[in-house]
Design a protein around this motif. Structure first.
Motif, PDB file in Angstrom:
ATOM      1  N   GLY A  12      75.582  17.624  76.155  1.00  0.00           N
ATOM      2  CA  GLY A  12      76.302  18.883  76.355  1.00  0.00           C
ATOM      3  C   GLY A  12      77.379  18.963  75.274  1.00  0.00           C
ATOM      4  O   GLY A  12      77.397  18.158  74.330  1.00  0.00           O
ATOM      5  N   LYS A 265      76.171  25.507  91.149  1.00  0.00           N
ATOM      6  CA  LYS A 265      76.708  24.275  90.574  1.00  0.00           C
ATOM      7  C   LYS A 265      78.089  23.995  91.165  1.00  0.00           C
ATOM      8  O   LYS A 265      78.792  24.930  91.555  1.00  0.00           O
ATOM      9  N   PHE A 297      87.038  29.297  84.509  1.00  0.00           N
ATOM     10  CA  PHE A 297      85.765  28.660  84.166  1.00  0.00           C
ATOM     11  C   PHE A 297      85.760  28.115  82.736  1.00  0.00           C
ATOM     12  O   PHE A 297      84.719  27.796  82.198  1.00  0.00           O
TER      13      PHE A 297
END
Ligand SMILES: Cc1cc2nc3c(=O)[nH]c(=O)nc-3n(C[C@H](O)[C@H](O)[C@H](O)COP(=O)(O)OP(=O)(O)OC[C@H]3O[C@@H](n4cnc5c(N)ncnc54)[C@H](O)[C@@H]3O)c2cc1C
Length: 397
Positions: A12, A265, A297
């Motif tokens: 990631g 998630k 976020f």
């Protein structure tokens, strides 16, 4: 057994930043990714600061639209206060392309990336990790970086971090709709296919942070809500998302368009600086140490910042204290760490409702020219939250 200088778990943003840092210094670096390719576990998109990403990974970042407007809606009950911002340098990007691109930059610098491989556990000797066992064999290294995201099973198995609990997590649910570029432009008054808008919403009963992003030919919408509150009040996240879509009017807009993705998630609400970030020669970064803001976020920038520092720590075999100190010194990371008390407070009791009421009363006062009303709002009704606000200000300096 194959031997490397540094083995990184996860391709990631955090893992690729660590890999880029270590490989650029000429080290033999291996990245292990369980998905079929980097980003495949993050199929939809995100809003990111392009200038920050390119400052680390270089130009040619793939992106969808320039975000020229962010609309903020603060809902208390069903009446929102709306404020428009015009940010600079924010873009939406598709995670599959974006993560693949960051990983390819690390490969160009010399890292080897092996997908379709799951890291299972580290083998330790006298407090030092010697090798990593994967579902396709074992590899040894001088140092390890665990950039495995929120489901950090290897970090937990190694006793570096504890299991997540509902008390410190936010449940997110996200949907992506396929919408033709021309329809999307007409829906949100966008002048062309490169211009986008984002929408952030906060609702207070129950506490919900919502978002909507425009990509080239799709629309993402999602919510996050503290799991503790959902459990206590027996609210199902999918019902919350449906109610949210109705309340914001998004349900009507997307009616008739096909749903491309539906995902859920967990977002960690707590984390650095209150948890271990390293043990011996193993360094954690990104979502694995909770570096994501549960209200906005925003997690990719701190993931990249911490990944770079984890790569540096692994290169130099830093102690956990030095690594932690370097994390705290970093602007992108310390911002999240310092905001934690604010978030905890915001998510406790009906504080969020009180703040939003105060903001909406003050703005209404401005709109109607009622300066006495503004004064009364601040001085009178909200005596209980002003001391908290002052204490936040002091703590955040
Ligand atoms: C609904 C939602 C919306 C969001 N929107 C935004 C946004 O708009 N902007 C923003 O900046 N952030 C956003 N975020 C946060 C952002 O997605 C994360 O903070 C960021 O992806 C963290 O990066 P990371 O590299 O630490 O972890 P991840 O991106 O999760 O990467 C971890 C990688 O490790 C791999 N992996 C995990 N375990 C193993 C294993 N055992 N073996 C091998 N590989 C493994 C995974 O497959 C994955 O590829 C959002 C999050 C959610 C949930």
């Amino acid at each position: 057994m194959l031997e490397y200088d540094i083995v990184i778990v996860g391709a990631g943003p955090a893992g690729s930043a660590a890999a880029l840092k270590a490989a650029s210094e000429g080290k033999k670096v291996l990245v292990i990714e369980r998905g079929p390719e980097p980003g495949s576990k993050n199929v939809s998109g995100a809003m990111v600061r392009k200038d920050y990403v390119t400052s680390v990974f270089g130009e040619d970042m793939p992106f969808e639209r320039n975000v020229e407007t962010i609309k903020l809606s603060l809902y208390n009950k069903d009446k929102p206060v709306n404020i428009d911002f015009h940010p600079e340098g924010l873009v939406t990007t598709g995670r599959l392309k974006f993560d693949k691109w960051m990983s390819s930059v690390s490969e160009k610098a010399g890292a080897m990336v092996i997908p379709k491989t799951t890291a299972l556990k580290l083998k330790w000797e006298n407090g030092v990790a010697k090798s990593l066992i994967t579902d396709r064999g074992e590899v040894s290294a001088k140092s390890f970086v665990l950039a495995e995201g929120v489901n950090s099973l290897v970090s937990m198995d190694s006793g570096i971090k504890g299991d997540w609990t509902p008390a410190n997590s936010v449940q997110s649910v996200k949907m992506v709709y396929s919408i033709k570029k021309t329809d999307l432009n007409a829906m949100f008054g966008l002048p062309d296919d490169n211009t986008g808008m984002s929408w952030r919403m906060v609702m207070t009963d129950p506490l919900v942070a919502g978002f909507m992003y425009t990509y080239k030919d799709s629309l993402a919408v999602g919510i996050g809500s503290p799991i503790k509150e959902l459990v206590e009040r027996k609210i199902r996240p999918e019902k919350l998302l449906d109610d949210f879509l109705e309340m914001t009017g998004i349900a009507e807009k997307v009616n008739g368009y096909s749903l491309r993705e539906y995902s859920a998630k967990i977002i960690p609400e707590g984390g650095f600086p209150d948890i271990n970030v390293a043990k011996g020669n193993v360094y954690l970064c990104g979502d694995a140490i909770g570096l994501v803001d549960p209200l906005s976020f925003d997690g990719i920038t701190p993931a990249i910042a911490s990944g770079t520092l984890a790569g540096e720590a692994a290169l130099n075999n830093y102690s956990s204290e030095i690594y932690k100190y370097n994390l705290m010194k970093n602007k992108e990371i310390s911002k999240i760490a310092k905001e934690r008390p604010l978030e905890t407070d915001f998510m406790t009791g009906n504080k969020a409702g009180e703040y939003i009421n105060m903001v909406s009363s003050v703005l209404e006062g401005w709109a109607s020219g009622d300066l006495m009303g503004i004064r009364n709002t601040i001085v009178g009704s909200y005596r209980n939250i002003i001391p908290d606000m002052l204490s936040f200000v002091m703590r955040m300096r």
